[in-house]
Design a protein around this motif. Structure first.
Motif, PDB file in Angstrom:
ATOM      1  N   LEU A  55       0.876  -1.250   0.108  1.00 29.02           N
ATOM      2  CA  LEU A  55       0.006   0.181  -0.006  1.00 29.02           C
ATOM      3  C   LEU A  55       0.783   1.107  -0.060  1.00 29.02           C
ATOM      4  O   LEU A  55       1.469   1.497   0.937  1.00 29.02           O
ATOM      5  CB  LEU A  55      -0.851   0.045   1.187  1.00 29.02           C
ATOM      6  CG  LEU A  55      -1.846   1.099   1.325  1.00 29.02           C
ATOM      7  CD1 LEU A  55      -2.917   0.902   0.145  1.00 29.02           C
ATOM      8  CD2 LEU A  55      -2.837   1.047   2.627  1.00 29.02           C
ATOM      9  N   GLN A  56       0.943   1.507  -1.102  1.00 34.89           N
ATOM     10  CA  GLN A  56       1.731   3.170  -1.394  1.00 34.89           C
ATOM     11  C   GLN A  56       0.871   4.320  -0.683  1.00 34.89           C
ATOM     12  O   GLN A  56      -0.195   4.433  -0.764  1.00 34.89           O
ATOM     13  CB  GLN A  56       2.041   3.476  -2.702  1.00 34.89           C
ATOM     14  CG  GLN A  56       2.841   2.303  -3.423  1.00 34.89           C
ATOM     15  CD  GLN A  56       4.189   2.494  -3.070  1.00 34.89           C
ATOM     16  OE1 GLN A  56       4.830   3.396  -2.391  1.00 34.89           O
ATOM     17  NE2 GLN A  56       5.149   1.654  -3.930  1.00 34.89           N
ATOM     18  N   ASN A  57       1.719   5.082  -0.054  1.00 35.46           N
ATOM     19  CA  ASN A  57       1.253   6.398   0.508  1.00 35.46           C
ATOM     20  C   ASN A  57      -0.058   6.357   1.182  1.00 35.46           C
ATOM     21  O   ASN A  57      -1.323   6.901   0.840  1.00 35.46           O
ATOM     22  CB  ASN A  57       0.955   7.331  -0.768  1.00 35.46           C
ATOM     23  CG  ASN A  57       2.028   7.584  -1.640  1.00 35.46           C
ATOM     24  OD1 ASN A  57       3.139   7.927  -1.128  1.00 35.46           O
ATOM     25  ND2 ASN A  57       1.849   7.555  -2.819  1.00 35.46           N
ATOM     26  N   HIS A  58      -0.149   5.326   2.050  1.00 36.60           N
ATOM     27  CA  HIS A  58      -1.396   5.165   2.855  1.00 36.60           C
ATOM     28  C   HIS A  58      -1.616   6.180   3.901  1.00 36.60           C
ATOM     29  O   HIS A  58      -2.904   6.432   4.240  1.00 36.60           O
ATOM     30  CB  HIS A  58      -1.190   3.951   3.889  1.00 36.60           C
ATOM     31  CG  HIS A  58       0.151   3.889   4.673  1.00 36.60           C
ATOM     32  ND1 HIS A  58       0.001   4.546   5.732  1.00 36.60           N
ATOM     33  CD2 HIS A  58       0.987   2.979   4.482  1.00 36.60           C
ATOM     34  CE1 HIS A  58       1.103   4.459   6.456  1.00 36.60           C
ATOM     35  NE2 HIS A  58       1.932   3.531   5.550  1.00 36.60           N
ATOM     36  N   GLY A  59      -0.730   7.228   3.986  1.00 32.94           N
ATOM     37  CA  GLY A  59      -1.217   8.481   4.937  1.00 32.94           C
ATOM     38  C   GLY A  59      -1.530   8.201   6.513  1.00 32.94           C
ATOM     39  O   GLY A  59      -1.968   9.057   7.044  1.00 32.94           O
ATOM     40  N   ILE A  60      -1.119   7.069   6.738  1.00 33.97           N
ATOM     41  CA  ILE A  60      -1.291   6.561   8.263  1.00 33.97           C
ATOM     42  C   ILE A  60      -0.071   7.155   9.052  1.00 33.97           C
ATOM     43  O   ILE A  60       1.039   6.419   8.648  1.00 33.97           O
ATOM     44  CB  ILE A  60      -1.955   5.356   8.698  1.00 33.97           C
ATOM     45  CG1 ILE A  60      -3.098   5.054   7.594  1.00 33.97           C
ATOM     46  CG2 ILE A  60      -2.255   5.075  10.069  1.00 33.97           C
ATOM     47  CD1 ILE A  60      -4.274   6.003   8.090  1.00 33.97           C
ATOM     48  N   GLU A  61      -0.193   7.488  10.002  1.00 35.11           N
ATOM     49  CA  GLU A  61       1.216   8.093  11.027  1.00 35.11           C
ATOM     50  C   GLU A  61       1.822   6.667  11.134  1.00 35.11           C
ATOM     51  O   GLU A  61       1.472   5.793  11.383  1.00 35.11           O
ATOM     52  CB  GLU A  61       0.722   8.873  12.151  1.00 35.11           C
ATOM     53  CG  GLU A  61       0.336  10.133  11.865  1.00 35.11           C
ATOM     54  CD  GLU A  61      -0.002  11.007  13.491  1.00 35.11           C
ATOM     55  OE1 GLU A  61       0.512  10.641  14.248  1.00 35.11           O
ATOM     56  OE2 GLU A  61      -0.442  11.937  13.068  1.00 35.11           O
ATOM     57  N   SER A  62       3.215   6.694  11.078  1.00 39.24           N
ATOM     58  CA  SER A  62       4.123   5.647  11.185  1.00 39.24           C
ATOM     59  C   SER A  62       4.650   5.588  12.799  1.00 39.24           C
ATOM     60  O   SER A  62       4.676   6.696  13.492  1.00 39.24           O
ATOM     61  CB  SER A  62       5.352   5.711  10.225  1.00 39.24           C
ATOM     62  OG  SER A  62       6.007   6.953  10.436  1.00 39.24           O
ATOM     63  N   GLU A  63       4.984   4.471  13.072  1.00 36.02           N
ATOM     64  CA  GLU A  63       5.516   4.316  14.604  1.00 36.02           C
ATOM     65  C   GLU A  63       6.797   3.917  14.587  1.00 36.02           C
ATOM     66  O   GLU A  63       7.749   4.508  15.143  1.00 36.02           O
ATOM     67  CB  GLU A  63       4.675   3.390  15.212  1.00 36.02           C
ATOM     68  CG  GLU A  63       5.188   3.174  16.818  1.00 36.02           C
ATOM     69  CD  GLU A  63       4.824   1.771  17.249  1.00 36.02           C
ATOM     70  OE1 GLU A  63       4.327   1.803  18.559  1.00 36.02           O
ATOM     71  OE2 GLU A  63       4.826   0.707  16.657  1.00 36.02           O
ATOM     72  N   ASP A  64       7.017   2.748  13.802  1.00 34.69           N
ATOM     73  CA  ASP A  64       8.559   2.044  13.896  1.00 34.69           C
ATOM     74  C   ASP A  64       9.797   3.000  13.349  1.00 34.69           C
ATOM     75  O   ASP A  64       9.377   3.432  12.207  1.00 34.69           O
ATOM     76  CB  ASP A  64       8.660   0.671  13.275  1.00 34.69           C
ATOM     77  CG  ASP A  64       9.489  -0.015  13.641  1.00 34.69           C
ATOM     78  OD1 ASP A  64      10.732   0.163  13.627  1.00 34.69           O
ATOM     79  OD2 ASP A  64       9.096  -1.139  14.198  1.00 34.69           O
ATOM     80  N   SER A  65      10.792   2.977  14.061  1.00 30.43           N
ATOM     81  CA  SER A  65      12.127   3.792  13.393  1.00 30.43           C
ATOM     82  C   SER A  65      12.507   3.451  12.150  1.00 30.43           C
ATOM     83  O   SER A  65      13.151   3.922  11.544  1.00 30.43           O
ATOM     84  CB  SER A  65      12.950   3.831  14.550  1.00 30.43           C
ATOM     85  OG  SER A  65      13.405   2.534  14.704  1.00 30.43           O
ATOM     86  N   LEU A  66      11.963   2.106  11.945  1.00 29.41           N
ATOM     87  CA  LEU A  66      12.694   1.544  10.620  1.00 29.41           C
ATOM     88  C   LEU A  66      11.768   2.127   9.423  1.00 29.41           C
ATOM     89  O   LEU A  66      12.488   2.009   8.453  1.00 29.41           O
ATOM     90  CB  LEU A  66      12.251  -0.213  10.726  1.00 29.41           C
ATOM     91  CG  LEU A  66      13.211  -1.044  11.637  1.00 29.41           C
ATOM     92  CD1 LEU A  66      12.758  -2.474  11.646  1.00 29.41           C
ATOM     93  CD2 LEU A  66      14.652  -0.714  11.270  1.00 29.41           C
ATOM     94  N   SER A  67      10.989   2.721   9.782  1.00 29.84           N
ATOM     95  CA  SER A  67      10.003   3.298   8.608  1.00 29.84           C
ATOM     96  C   SER A  67      10.290   4.632   8.412  1.00 29.84           C
ATOM     97  O   SER A  67       9.835   5.334   7.345  1.00 29.84           O
ATOM     98  CB  SER A  67       8.525   3.132   8.858  1.00 29.84           C
ATOM     99  OG  SER A  67       7.877   3.868  10.083  1.00 29.84           O
ATOM    100  N   LEU A  68      11.311   5.132   9.270  1.00 27.22           N
ATOM    101  CA  LEU A  68      11.524   6.842   9.169  1.00 27.22           C
ATOM    102  C   LEU A  68      12.019   6.929   7.387  1.00 27.22           C
ATOM    103  O   LEU A  68      11.738   7.903   6.903  1.00 27.22           O
ATOM    104  CB  LEU A  68      12.639   7.296   9.956  1.00 27.22           C
ATOM    105  CG  LEU A  68      12.440   7.903  11.342  1.00 27.22           C
ATOM    106  CD1 LEU A  68      13.467   8.076  12.068  1.00 27.22           C
ATOM    107  CD2 LEU A  68      11.653   9.163  10.848  1.00 27.22           C
ATOM    108  N   GLN A  69      12.960   6.359   7.206  1.00 27.76           N
ATOM    109  CA  GLN A  69      13.695   6.679   5.884  1.00 27.76           C
ATOM    110  C   GLN A  69      12.625   6.349   4.662  1.00 27.76           C
ATOM    111  O   GLN A  69      12.487   7.224   3.726  1.00 27.76           O
ATOM    112  CB  GLN A  69      14.732   5.672   5.617  1.00 27.76           C
ATOM    113  CG  GLN A  69      15.560   6.211   4.336  1.00 27.76           C
ATOM    114  CD  GLN A  69      16.222   7.670   4.726  1.00 27.76           C
ATOM    115  OE1 GLN A  69      16.689   7.975   5.827  1.00 27.76           O
ATOM    116  NE2 GLN A  69      16.048   8.314   3.742  1.00 27.76           N
ATOM    117  N   THR A  70      11.491   5.384   4.934  1.00 31.16           N
ATOM    118  CA  THR A  70      10.665   5.154   3.981  1.00 31.16           C
ATOM    119  C   THR A  70       9.507   6.210   3.798  1.00 31.16           C
ATOM    120  O   THR A  70       9.226   6.746   2.664  1.00 31.16           O
ATOM    121  CB  THR A  70       9.988   3.649   4.189  1.00 31.16           C
ATOM    122  OG1 THR A  70      11.016   2.653   4.113  1.00 31.16           O
ATOM    123  CG2 THR A  70       8.875   3.329   3.384  1.00 31.16           C
ATOM    124  N   VAL A  71       9.290   6.538   5.092  1.00 31.68           N
ATOM    125  CA  VAL A  71       8.161   7.742   5.131  1.00 31.68           C
ATOM    126  C   VAL A  71       8.662   9.158   4.370  1.00 31.68           C
ATOM    127  O   VAL A  71       7.761   9.536   3.695  1.00 31.68           O
ATOM    128  CB  VAL A  71       7.932   8.164   6.503  1.00 31.68           C
ATOM    129  CG1 VAL A  71       6.802   9.179   6.533  1.00 31.68           C
ATOM    130  CG2 VAL A  71       7.329   6.877   7.162  1.00 31.68           C
TER     131      VAL A  71
END
Length: 499
Positions: free
Chosen positions: A227-243
């Motif tokens: 799901l690209q650009n789902h627009g839901i706030e992220s939590e995990d630090s691993l997703s920082l770069q992706t977001v």
């Protein structure tokens, strides 16, 4: 208890996002639904209505479920302040800081008590509970005293659905390996498998589904497309770069100073919904470039991160940028860094009482660090002298620093109790403790339009983020409903017979 627990074969497989989706789906079905994560390790925080601090993800999940967030949805929050130590937050209040071994030795029984108390509260006040695990349930070195996965499922007596991320590869091994490392009783609790982040033609994975079910004896309840650009706030630090990884060129570029212990980076996520704005991390002087604005975000270790900026020379780049008329915003700890001095009176930040350090020197303030933390939801109106229209704004504060601001300095925000923040040079340099200041749509629009006009671009209309967020919850729920066997999941959650 009626509910289900989502666990993962590793971190960042999509547990938080799918939990959010299920909260929304069951809410739409008419169930009063609560999210739950027993222990969260994250520097992304959420402040409840009563001024308590929980993980940001549970606040978002509660919003998706249409209920008010409470500390019982995340009774334990660990906020890393270094590679070794974390702040320990129980029921929304900081109680200690410790390294991993100290925490395991001293807080396991207290953690169990907190979890049992929370589960009892949620069971009494909600119809169902959608629970989220952390990392993997088979971290063998931690499993004897874990408070986040199978032990919690056992306490709540709920079934478990295992989530695997096919995008990172090794999906078959991760599923089979995880199940084999569980005890026999734990394996019996796993009633479903979700394959997440699938790219391509799902029909080509039918043999894979059959193999997984034959080898494990567990039903694959669905395959979720990436799901690209789902627009839901992220939590995990691993997703920082992706977001915030935006490689495309856009008219406006905002640089975020990448601090080693960055926190509450959701402060910047509203810019992702502005179609002419590009977000870019700045980790070194070589990456500074020529941004149209710079944001210094919050951090869990203010002085250490300031020393990091000074050590690599980013402090000089920021000073040169400010001197040339650049637009700078410091939020929370970034606000503190923009000041003239920081003094660790209590030793809480550095471990050295009375330790002091020079700030970046762009705001005439001094910040002292004491033990007591301020956590509060805040409201106000932009000060009439701030350079902005008197726009109502709201946000939340989470900080231990007490900042001394001279009376002759222009505030950013006017509150019933006084003033907050600083606005210099007609709003070119801003410092504020208000997290989510840019979630205020009208303010964000005016701030961006100033940059647009300065760059010779036309102003744009307000992007209504609140409406957008609600639409994204609905879209996420639809995406998950269409790709998972929701009839099977509903029966699992409600404890109904599968026959």
């Amino acid at each position: 208890m009626k509910g289900v627990m989502l666990q993962g074969t590793s971190s960042d497989v999509g547990k938080s996002l799918i939990t959010t989706a299920l909260c929304r789906i069951f809410q739409e079905w008419g169930y009063k639904t609560a999210p739950f994560k027993s222990q969260n390790m994250s520097n992304n925080s959420y402040v409840t209505m009563d001024g308590k601090e929980i993980g940001r993800a549970q606040g978002v999940q509660a919003e998706a479920a249409g209920v008010e967030a409470t500390v019982f949805m995340n009774p334990i929050l660990l906020k890393p302040k270094s590679d070794q130590q974390s702040d320990i937050i129980f029921f929304g209040e900081s109680v200690d800081h410790a390294d991993g071994r100290e925490y395991r030795d001293n807080y396991y029984e207290k953690g169990l008590e907190a979890i049992e108390k929370s589960l009892a509260y949620l069971n009494q006040h909600f119809d169902i509970v959608i629970m989220e695990g952390a990392g993997s349930p088979v971290e063998i070195n931690l499993k004897s005293k874990e408070l986040v996965n199978m032990k919690v499922a056992e306490l709540a007596d709920v079934p478990v659905i295992l989530i695997a991320d096919i995008d990172r590869g090794g999906v078959f091994a991760s599923i089979v390996g995880t199940l084999q490392l569980l005890s026999e009783d734990e394996r019996k609790r796993v009633k479903g498998i979700i394959i997440n982040k699938f790219r391509g033609d799902i029909s080509l994975f039918e043999d894979g589904i059959q193999w997984i079910e034959e080898q494990t004896g567990v039903k694959v309840v669905g395959v979720l497309p990436y799901l690209q650009n789902h627009g839901i706030e992220s939590e995990d630090s691993l997703s920082l770069q992706t977001v915030f990884q935006q490689n495309d060129s856009k008219p406006l570029e905002i640089g975020i100073v990448r601090l080693p212990y960055v926190s509450n980076y959701t402060d910047m996520e509203p810019f992702l919904e502005e179609d002419d704005v590009r977000i870019r991390w700045i980790s070194s002087p070589a990456e500074f470039g020529n941004p149209d604005a710079i944001i210094l975000p919050g951090t869990r270790s203010t002085i250490q991160d300031l020393q990091h900026l000074q050590g690599i020379g980013l402090d000089r780049m920021i000073s040169e940028y400010a001197s040339s008329g650049g637009t700078i915003v410091g939020i929370c700890d970034g606000y503190q860094m923009l000041g003239e001095a920081l003094v660790d009176v209590s030793g809480l930040d550095t471990g050295k009482p009375t330790y002091s350090i020079k700030g970046l020197g762009h705001l005439p303030i001094t910040t002292e660090f004491h033990v007591k933390k301020k956590t509060i939801r805040s409201t106000g109106t932009l000060h009439p002298d701030s350079g902005f229209a008197p726009i109502p704004v709201e946000g939340y504060e989470i900080h231990v620093g007490v900042t001394q601001v001279p009376e002759n300095v222009t505030p950013l925000i006017l509150q019933a109790s006084g003033t907050e923040g600083i606005s210099l040079n007609n709003g070119s340099i801003i410092g504020t403790y208000f997290h989510h200041i840019f979630h205020n749509d009208v303010f964000r629009n005016e701030w961006l339009n100033r940059i647009r006009i300065k760059k010779g671009l036309s102003p744009k209309a307000v992007v209504p983020l609140a409406n957008y967020r609600m639409e994204k919850y609905k879209e996420l729920a639809t995406h998950v409903s269409e790709n998972l066997d929701m009839n099977y999941i509903r029966k699992l959650v409600l404890g109904e017979s599968m026959e």
